[in-house]
Write a protein that holds these residues in place. Structure first.
Motif, PDB file in Angstrom:
ATOM      1  N   MET A   8       0.817  -1.192   0.000  1.00 65.57           N
ATOM      2  CA  MET A   8       0.000   0.000   0.000  1.00 65.57           C
ATOM      3  C   MET A   8       0.864   1.260   0.000  1.00 65.57           C
ATOM      4  N   PHE A   9       1.911   1.298   0.793  1.00 68.56           N
ATOM      5  CA  PHE A   9       2.726   2.505   0.896  1.00 68.56           C
ATOM      6  C   PHE A   9       4.045   2.313   0.161  1.00 68.56           C
ATOM      7  N   SER A  10       4.498   3.351  -0.511  1.00 70.85           N
ATOM      8  CA  SER A  10       5.805   3.306  -1.151  1.00 70.85           C
ATOM      9  C   SER A  10       6.877   3.796  -0.188  1.00 70.85           C
ATOM     10  N   HIS A  11       6.511   4.806   0.636  1.00 73.30           N
ATOM     11  CA  HIS A  11       7.467   5.350   1.590  1.00 73.30           C
ATOM     12  C   HIS A  11       6.743   6.157   2.666  1.00 73.30           C
ATOM     13  N   ILE A  12       7.455   6.350   3.752  1.00 78.82           N
ATOM     14  CA  ILE A  12       6.998   7.223   4.834  1.00 78.82           C
ATOM     15  C   ILE A  12       8.176   8.119   5.176  1.00 78.82           C
ATOM     16  N   MET A  13       7.927   9.419   5.301  1.00 80.92           N
ATOM     17  CA  MET A  13       8.976  10.373   5.637  1.00 80.92           C
ATOM     18  C   MET A  13       8.501  11.235   6.802  1.00 80.92           C
ATOM     19  N   VAL A  14       9.379  11.436   7.778  1.00 79.91           N
ATOM     20  CA  VAL A  14       9.062  12.303   8.917  1.00 79.91           C
ATOM     21  C   VAL A  14      10.112  13.399   9.005  1.00 79.91           C
ATOM     22  N   GLY A  15       9.705  14.523   9.568  1.00 79.47           N
ATOM     23  CA  GLY A  15      10.611  15.646   9.756  1.00 79.47           C
ATOM     24  C   GLY A  15      11.531  15.433  10.934  1.00 79.47           C
ATOM     25  N   ALA A  16      12.722  16.008  10.831  1.00 78.93           N
ATOM     26  CA  ALA A  16      13.713  15.921  11.903  1.00 78.93           C
ATOM     27  C   ALA A  16      14.394  17.271  12.069  1.00 78.93           C
ATOM     28  N   ASN A  17      14.594  17.685  13.309  1.00 74.47           N
ATOM     29  CA  ASN A  17      15.281  18.938  13.590  1.00 74.47           C
ATOM     30  C   ASN A  17      16.788  18.757  13.691  1.00 74.47           C
ATOM     31  N   ASP A  18      17.241  17.643  14.197  1.00 72.99           N
ATOM     32  CA  ASP A  18      18.665  17.330  14.325  1.00 72.99           C
ATOM     33  C   ASP A  18      18.885  16.026  13.562  1.00 72.99           C
ATOM     34  N   MET A  19      19.364  16.136  12.339  1.00 69.89           N
ATOM     35  CA  MET A  19      19.485  14.956  11.486  1.00 69.89           C
ATOM     36  C   MET A  19      20.457  13.929  12.053  1.00 69.89           C
ATOM     37  N   GLN A  20      21.542  14.362  12.659  1.00 72.57           N
ATOM     38  CA  GLN A  20      22.505  13.394  13.200  1.00 72.57           C
ATOM     39  C   GLN A  20      21.906  12.629  14.386  1.00 72.57           C
ATOM     40  N   ALA A  21      21.214  13.332  15.284  1.00 67.58           N
ATOM     41  CA  ALA A  21      20.570  12.664  16.423  1.00 67.58           C
ATOM     42  C   ALA A  21      19.461  11.731  15.940  1.00 67.58           C
ATOM     43  N   SER A  22      18.696  12.190  14.963  1.00 70.23           N
ATOM     44  CA  SER A  22      17.613  11.359  14.435  1.00 70.23           C
ATOM     45  C   SER A  22      18.163  10.143  13.700  1.00 70.23           C
ATOM     46  N   LYS A  23      19.237  10.311  12.937  1.00 62.74           N
ATOM     47  CA  LYS A  23      19.833   9.174  12.246  1.00 62.74           C
ATOM     48  C   LYS A  23      20.354   8.154  13.254  1.00 62.74           C
ATOM     49  N   ALA A  24      21.017   8.624  14.313  1.00 63.57           N
ATOM     50  CA  ALA A  24      21.515   7.694  15.343  1.00 63.57           C
ATOM     51  C   ALA A  24      20.356   6.910  15.959  1.00 63.57           C
ATOM     52  N   PHE A  25      19.246   7.587  16.239  1.00 64.34           N
ATOM     53  CA  PHE A  25      18.063   6.947  16.804  1.00 64.34           C
ATOM     54  C   PHE A  25      17.509   5.897  15.847  1.00 64.34           C
ATOM     55  N   TYR A  26      17.269   6.273  14.588  1.00 61.85           N
ATOM     56  CA  TYR A  26      16.678   5.327  13.635  1.00 61.85           C
ATOM     57  C   TYR A  26      17.647   4.223  13.222  1.00 61.85           C
ATOM     58  N   ASP A  27      18.947   4.531  13.125  1.00 57.68           N
ATOM     59  CA  ASP A  27      19.917   3.460  12.880  1.00 57.68           C
ATOM     60  C   ASP A  27      19.825   2.414  13.988  1.00 57.68           C
ATOM     61  N   ALA A  28      19.671   2.868  15.239  1.00 59.06           N
ATOM     62  CA  ALA A  28      19.611   1.942  16.384  1.00 59.06           C
ATOM     63  C   ALA A  28      18.322   1.125  16.384  1.00 59.06           C
ATOM     64  N   ILE A  29      17.161   1.783  16.261  1.00 55.57           N
ATOM     65  CA  ILE A  29      15.913   1.011  16.364  1.00 55.57           C
ATOM     66  C   ILE A  29      15.699   0.129  15.144  1.00 55.57           C
ATOM     67  N   GLY A  41      16.082   2.359  21.163  1.00 51.48           N
ATOM     68  CA  GLY A  41      15.571   3.716  21.029  1.00 51.48           C
ATOM     69  C   GLY A  41      15.807   4.561  22.261  1.00 51.48           C
ATOM     70  N   VAL A  42      15.536   4.010  23.433  1.00 49.57           N
ATOM     71  CA  VAL A  42      15.753   4.751  24.684  1.00 49.57           C
ATOM     72  C   VAL A  42      17.236   5.070  24.861  1.00 49.57           C
ATOM     73  N   ALA A  43      18.104   4.132  24.474  1.00 49.32           N
ATOM     74  CA  ALA A  43      19.547   4.334  24.603  1.00 49.32           C
ATOM     75  C   ALA A  43      20.102   5.324  23.586  1.00 49.32           C
ATOM     76  N   ASN A  44      19.300   5.695  22.593  1.00 46.83           N
ATOM     77  CA  ASN A  44      19.781   6.573  21.520  1.00 46.83           C
ATOM     78  C   ASN A  44      18.910   7.806  21.329  1.00 46.83           C
ATOM     79  N   GLY A  45      18.443   8.374  22.422  1.00 51.55           N
ATOM     80  CA  GLY A  45      17.751   9.658  22.370  1.00 51.55           C
ATOM     81  C   GLY A  45      16.246   9.604  22.291  1.00 51.55           C
TER      82      GLY A  45
END
Length: 126
Positions: free
Chosen positions: A1-22, A84-88
């Motif tokens: 059904m979905f091709s992609h989902i995109m969310v906004g991020a204020n701090d790309m490095q912190a958000s990348k670390a979080f999503y890389d971890a989870i 996730g908790v360990a990464n912000g």
């Protein structure tokens, strides 16, 4: 059904670390940046991405919105939550566990990412 989902991020490095971890806890590769500063996670079933908002304003979470990631079992959902908790990330909703609903038994774990977006790991109990 979905091709992609995109969310906004204020701090790309912190958000990348979080999503890389989870997402790494679920067996997915680390995200990759494009030339516009967006970060993409490619899978066989679709793409998840984080981006600084195009309009230049701060990213904000969608009130009532949740992005759900499929977990293969409760242990993977717990590992996802712990990563996730360990990464912000911040735990939200109830603690990870089984919830009964009209959809059957679901194992759910909820987090807020560094920009406040609500994400969930879900495993359908059989």
């Amino acid at each position: 059904m979905f091709s992609h989902i995109m969310v906004g991020a204020n701090d790309m490095q912190a958000s990348k670390a979080f999503y890389d971890a989870i997402l790494g806890a679920m067996g997915y590769d680390a995200g990759v940046f494009d030339d516009r500063g967006r970060c993409f996670y490619f899978t066989d079933s679709g793409i998840f991405a984080i981006t600084p908002p195009i309009d230049g304003k701060p990213a904000s979470h969608g009130n009532g919105a949740t992005i759900g990631f499929a977990a293969k079992d409760p242990a993977q959902a717990d590992a996802w939550h712990a990563a996730g908790v360990a990464n912000g990330g911040v735990s939200c909703e109830d603690a990870p566990g089984v919830r009964e609903s009209g959809l059957g038994k679901l194992y759910l774990a909820y987090l807020r990412d560094p920009s406040g977006n609500k994400v969930c790991a879900l495993h359908r109990m059989v």
